[in-house]
Design an enzyme around this catalytic site. Structure first.
Site, short mmCIF file in Angstrom:
data_model
loop_
_atom_site.label_atom_id
_atom_site.label_comp_id
_atom_site.label_asym_id
_atom_site.label_seq_id
_atom_site.Cartn_x
_atom_site.Cartn_y
_atom_site.Cartn_z
N ASP A 214 34.76 71.51 42.22
CA ASP A 214 34.00 73.07 41.71
C ASP A 214 35.02 74.21 41.53
O ASP A 214 34.98 75.27 41.72
CB ASP A 214 33.94 73.38 43.82
CG ASP A 214 35.47 73.44 44.63
OD1 ASP A 214 36.66 72.86 44.20
OD2 ASP A 214 34.89 72.59 45.76
N SER A 215 36.05 73.85 41.01
CA SER A 215 37.27 74.36 40.78
C SER A 215 36.26 75.39 39.13
O SER A 215 36.03 76.07 38.55
CB SER A 215 38.56 73.75 38.97
OG SER A 215 37.62 72.25 38.76
N GLU B 112 37.86 67.87 51.20
CA GLU B 112 39.06 69.57 51.59
C GLU B 112 38.59 69.13 52.99
O GLU B 112 38.43 69.08 53.78
CB GLU B 112 39.25 70.41 50.51
CG GLU B 112 38.62 70.14 49.02
CD GLU B 112 39.10 71.96 48.47
OE1 GLU B 112 39.31 72.80 49.66
OE2 GLU B 112 38.50 72.02 47.57
N GLU C 19 47.37 68.33 46.43
CA GLU C 19 47.98 69.19 45.59
C GLU C 19 48.83 69.81 45.74
O GLU C 19 49.09 70.76 47.59
CB GLU C 19 46.38 70.07 45.52
CG GLU C 19 46.35 71.44 44.62
CD GLU C 19 45.40 72.35 44.18
OE1 GLU C 19 45.65 73.34 43.93
OE2 GLU C 19 43.98 71.51 44.33
N LYS D 65 34.15 64.06 46.49
CA LYS D 65 35.58 64.53 46.99
C LYS D 65 35.75 65.36 47.92
O LYS D 65 34.80 66.42 48.11
CB LYS D 65 36.49 65.16 45.79
CG LYS D 65 38.39 65.49 46.50
CD LYS D 65 39.16 65.58 45.15
CE LYS D 65 38.84 67.05 44.24
NZ LYS D 65 38.98 68.23 45.15
N ASP E 206 33.10 66.87 43.12
CA ASP E 206 33.45 67.44 44.38
C ASP E 206 32.19 68.20 45.36
O ASP E 206 30.66 68.58 44.98
CB ASP E 206 33.79 68.85 44.11
CG ASP E 206 35.70 68.66 44.46
OD1 ASP E 206 35.91 67.66 44.23
OD2 ASP E 206 36.58 69.78 42.81
#
Length: 266
Positions: free
Chosen positions: A45-46, A114, A181, A112, A84
């Protein structure tokens, strides 16, 4: 290269060979990364920041991630694709199933998410339904508004203890990979030892099982003109993008990247 699977990544960890992972958003770069030997492609999602120009990842939708995942899949030649789940894309179990299904059908091999130990139930239920999950811990960019900016996590002993315990709990829940991270290198090393699944670091030192960077960052491209401390510009001194991608893989494998200057201490 032969198709990379979870089994491949697991055996790389056991052998002590580092895993090279990069973010990727389109077919052309997917092909280039595969030719350079990148084992894992992350449709992150970057893209909200590097492709769309937003100041955070929050505006990105599942449909946008599915679109880019499908593009990456068309150019992929054997790499393992992770996509993501976006901000608020896994807030309820129903959303989690629906959105994970979209990403897997678009071509992802894993999704993925978070967070921390609260993810355990979602991870268990996804794994039971055939969806491998990567748990992203430490600095979780979707929570930037809670964290008060993009900064080092797990600095004090209590936070570090909690992160270690959470990582073990998420592995037990069925997480098949962990991304750490912006955590102190020493803590990342401890977590990597404590779990059997591959641990991929970004700003987490060189003792993790592998590394990931945002593609644009490692090519020296930045909208703001600034790069995070953990980034190395692999275009410097190279004649082509292909050479820069290969240099990244080589340095990750040789454990010359990241060096101490790219990491954090508590």
């Amino acid at each position: 290269m032969p198709d990379i699977t979870l089994t491949t990544l697991q055996s790389l960890k056991l052998k002590g060979e580092k895993i090279a992972m990069l973010t990727c958003y389109d077919a052309t770069f997917a092909q280039a990364c595969c030719q350079a030997g990148v084992e894992v492609l992350l449709v992150g999602d970057s893209l909200g920041m590097v492709l769309q120009g937003n100041d955070s990842t929050l505006p990105v939708t599942t449909d946008e991630l599915a679109y880019h995942t499908a593009s990456v899949k068309r150019g992929n030649d054997g790499a393992f694709i992770i996509a993501d789940l976006p901000f608020m894309g896994y807030a309820t179990l129903e959303q989690t199933f629906q959105n994970a299904g979209k990403l897997m059908q678009a071509g992802a091999h894993m999704v993925k998410v978070e967070g921390a130990v609260w993810l355990a139930e979602s991870i268990r239920l996804l794994a039971e339904r055939g969806v491998p999950v990567c748990a992203h811990m430490g600095l979780t960019p979707q929570s930037v508004n809670i964290l008060g900016g993009y900064k080092l996590q797990g600095r004090n002993e209590a936070q570090a203890r909690q992160m270690r315990a959470d990582a073990i709990a998420l592995e037990q829940a069925g997480a098949a990979m962990i991304v750490l991270e912006c955590v102190p290198s020493e803590l990342a090393a401890e977590i990597t030892q404590a779990v059997k699944v591959p641990v991929i670091g970004i700003g987490a030192g060189s003792d993790t099982d592998g590394q990931v960077l945002v593609l644009h960052d490692m090519l020296g491209l930045s909208l703001t003109g600034r790069a995070p401390k953990f980034v190395k510009n692999f275009m410097a001194g190279q004649e082509s993008i292909q050479a820069a991608l290969s240099a990244y893989v080589d340095e990750v494998k040789a454990v010359t990247f990241p060096s101490a200057e790219h990491g954090f201490s508590a």
